[in-house]
Design a protein around this motif. Structure first.
Motif, PDB file in Angstrom:
ATOM      1  N   GLY A 240       0.815  -1.203   0.000  1.00 52.88           N
ATOM      2  CA  GLY A 240       0.000   0.000   0.000  1.00 52.88           C
ATOM      3  C   GLY A 240       0.851   1.257   0.000  1.00 52.88           C
ATOM      4  N   VAL A 241       0.244   2.363  -0.393  1.00 54.25           N
ATOM      5  CA  VAL A 241       0.996   3.612  -0.522  1.00 54.25           C
ATOM      6  C   VAL A 241       1.650   4.022   0.789  1.00 54.25           C
ATOM      7  CG1 VAL A 241       0.833   6.060  -1.098  1.00 54.25           C
ATOM      8  CG2 VAL A 241      -0.522   4.391  -2.380  1.00 54.25           C
ATOM      9  N   HIS A 242       0.951   3.836   1.911  1.00 53.04           N
ATOM     10  CA  HIS A 242       1.464   4.264   3.208  1.00 53.04           C
ATOM     11  C   HIS A 242       2.115   3.132   3.994  1.00 53.04           C
ATOM     12  CE1 HIS A 242      -0.544   8.062   2.518  1.00 53.04           C
ATOM     13  NE2 HIS A 242      -1.687   7.437   2.286  1.00 53.04           N
ATOM     14  N   ASP A 243       2.252   1.968   3.392  1.00 51.15           N
ATOM     15  CA  ASP A 243       2.835   0.830   4.103  1.00 51.15           C
ATOM     16  C   ASP A 243       4.353   0.924   4.132  1.00 51.15           C
ATOM     17  OD1 ASP A 243       0.262  -0.045   4.324  1.00 51.15           O
ATOM     18  OD2 ASP A 243       0.425  -1.558   2.727  1.00 51.15           O
ATOM     19  N   LEU A 244       4.940   0.507   5.240  1.00 43.13           N
ATOM     20  CA  LEU A 244       6.395   0.484   5.382  1.00 43.13           C
ATOM     21  C   LEU A 244       6.907  -0.928   5.109  1.00 43.13           C
ATOM     22  CD1 LEU A 244       6.944   2.658   8.592  1.00 43.13           C
ATOM     23  CD2 LEU A 244       7.089   3.349   6.188  1.00 43.13           C
ATOM     24  N   GLN A 254       8.907   2.685   1.364  1.00 41.61           N
ATOM     25  CA  GLN A 254       7.492   2.888   1.680  1.00 41.61           C
ATOM     26  C   GLN A 254       6.683   2.709   0.398  1.00 41.61           C
ATOM     27  OE1 GLN A 254       6.424   6.448   3.860  1.00 41.61           O
ATOM     28  NE2 GLN A 254       4.398   6.538   2.922  1.00 41.61           N
ATOM     29  N   GLY A 255       5.728   1.813   0.457  1.00 39.96           N
ATOM     30  CA  GLY A 255       4.876   1.574  -0.703  1.00 39.96           C
ATOM     31  C   GLY A 255       5.444   0.582  -1.693  1.00 39.96           C
ATOM     32  N   THR A 271       4.184  -3.228   7.249  1.00 37.77           N
ATOM     33  CA  THR A 271       3.255  -2.715   8.252  1.00 37.77           C
ATOM     34  C   THR A 271       2.581  -1.454   7.729  1.00 37.77           C
ATOM     35  OG1 THR A 271       5.032  -1.440   9.286  1.00 37.77           O
ATOM     36  CG2 THR A 271       4.609  -3.637  10.167  1.00 37.77           C
ATOM     37  N   GLY A 272       1.377  -1.203   8.244  1.00 43.07           N
ATOM     38  CA  GLY A 272       0.624  -0.011   7.858  1.00 43.07           C
ATOM     39  C   GLY A 272      -0.294   0.420   8.981  1.00 43.07           C
ATOM     40  N   PRO A 273      -0.638   1.709   9.061  1.00 44.45           N
ATOM     41  CA  PRO A 273      -1.517   2.205  10.131  1.00 44.45           C
ATOM     42  C   PRO A 273      -2.899   1.559  10.062  1.00 44.45           C
ATOM     43  CG  PRO A 273      -1.231   3.861   8.426  1.00 44.45           C
ATOM     44  CD  PRO A 273      -0.268   2.777   8.124  1.00 44.45           C
TER      45      PRO A 273
END
Length: 350
Positions: A240-244, A254-255, A271-273
């Protein structure tokens, strides 16, 4: 032991000078192969007579001196002569080498040099003639030495001295698939003109393999820097765009991640929020590409809904009141009256 081309008659003693003349004529006629011509008289043929000498019919190297029938090198030598007269210089070279191994005669080195010359392997021919001069020693006449020197000087224009320098020790060096030594090389190499294949190999390093242009009659250097062999492949991870994206415990992107990774096993974590983490073991192979697509799932909610909190609170409060009432009135349920301190010292609670 057979002595090939030992003290020869005046007609044979100057075969060295003749062979030198043949080489000059051979070079002048642009690679026309020519076996050694019949030897001249007592005078060495000057260079101006080389063209005339080249027109003579090919002649085999001089026959070996008479030897005992038990000498095994005699038959091998005679076979070499037949091959030479037939123009099979490669076969003659092998037979002359065998004759040399059996007899140890320095004069056989001369015949081997003539074969190498006719095969246009001038560097080898020069080395054989230098051995001929050294091993022949005092047995060679002055004319023998002059003939060998003249032939060497003539062929020098068709070879170059090449110095190969390598930045690593104990590396194997080959020229045209022939091993020439282990680094550092003791001395520069004598190499035939033309395009030569130079290879340098050492365990743990990438091999060096190049074609080098060698110009005759020159000196040149080839500098080789070996590169350490690295076992690695490529890894591409899309999330995902915001995933580390972390590899072996370190965040690398990231992403999306794309890059070289050392071969072997690695731990990949994304990981992601508000998302459930992803973790997996990834194996990278040498020079292979590994692509991984990661889609995180929402993390499960751990808190209780508000309505459950209110209802639970009411239930809890009711439970507390019920317990307190139970404890308060539990004593009145007994059949006996409660005793007091005033007369009549008992009070009935109904």
């Amino acid at each position: 032991m057979m002595a090939v081309n030992q003290r020869r008659s005046p007609a044979m003693r100057l075969v060295a000078l003749l062979s030198g003349a043949v080489v000059v004529a051979q070079l002048a006629t642009a690679h026309a192969q020519q076996a050694p011509a019949p030897p001249p008289s007592s005078q060495a043929a000057p260079p101006t007579q080389a063209a005339q000498a080249a027109q003579a019919a090919p002649a085999a190297p001089a026959a070996p001196a008479a030897s005992a029938d038990a000498d095994p090198s005699k038959a091998v030598y005679e076979a070499a002569r037949v091959l030479y007269e037939d123009g099979d210089y490669a076969g003659a070279l092998l037979s002359f080498q065998r004759a040399y191994d059996l007899s140890g005669s320095a004069n056989t080195l001369w015949n081997m040099a003539l074969c190498e010359k006719n095969l246009r392997r001038y560097a080898r021919a020069i080395r054989l003639l230098e051995r001929y001069q050294m091993e022949g020693g005092e047995r060679l006449t002055e004319e023998d030495r002059k003939g060998a020197t003249y032939l060497i000087t003539t062929m020098r224009g068709f070879v170059s001295t090449v110095k190969i320098a390598v930045d690593q020790r104990d590396a194997t060096v080959t020229v045209d698939d022939e091993a020439v030594g282990i680094t550092p090389l003791a001395r520069p190499l004598l190499v035939d003109m033309g395009f030569r294949r130079v290879q340098v190999k050492k365990k743990g390093f990438l091999p060096f393999d190049e074609r080098v242009r060698v110009v005759g009659g020159n000196e040149m250097s080839v500098n080789v820097k070996l590169e350490a062999e690295v076992h690695e492949g490529r890894l591409e991870v899309t999330a995902g765009v915001h995933d580390l994206i972390a590899l072996d415990g370190q965040v690398v992107a990231q992403g999306r991640f794309a890059g070289k990774v050392q071969s072997g096993g690695h731990t990949l974590k994304v990981t992601g929020p508000g998302m459930q983490p992803y973790q997996s073991e990834v194996v990278i192979q040498d020079e292979k590409l590994r692509r991984i697509q990661v889609t995180l799932q929402p993390a499960p909610k751990t808190g209780l809904p508000a309505w459950l909190m209110v209802a639970g609170g009411a239930v809890l409060a009711a439970g507390v009141g019920f317990t307190a009432g139970y404890l308060l009135f539990q004593a009145g349920e007994a059949g006996e009256p409660t005793r007091g301190t005033l007369a009549p010292y008992t009070v009935e609670i109904r």
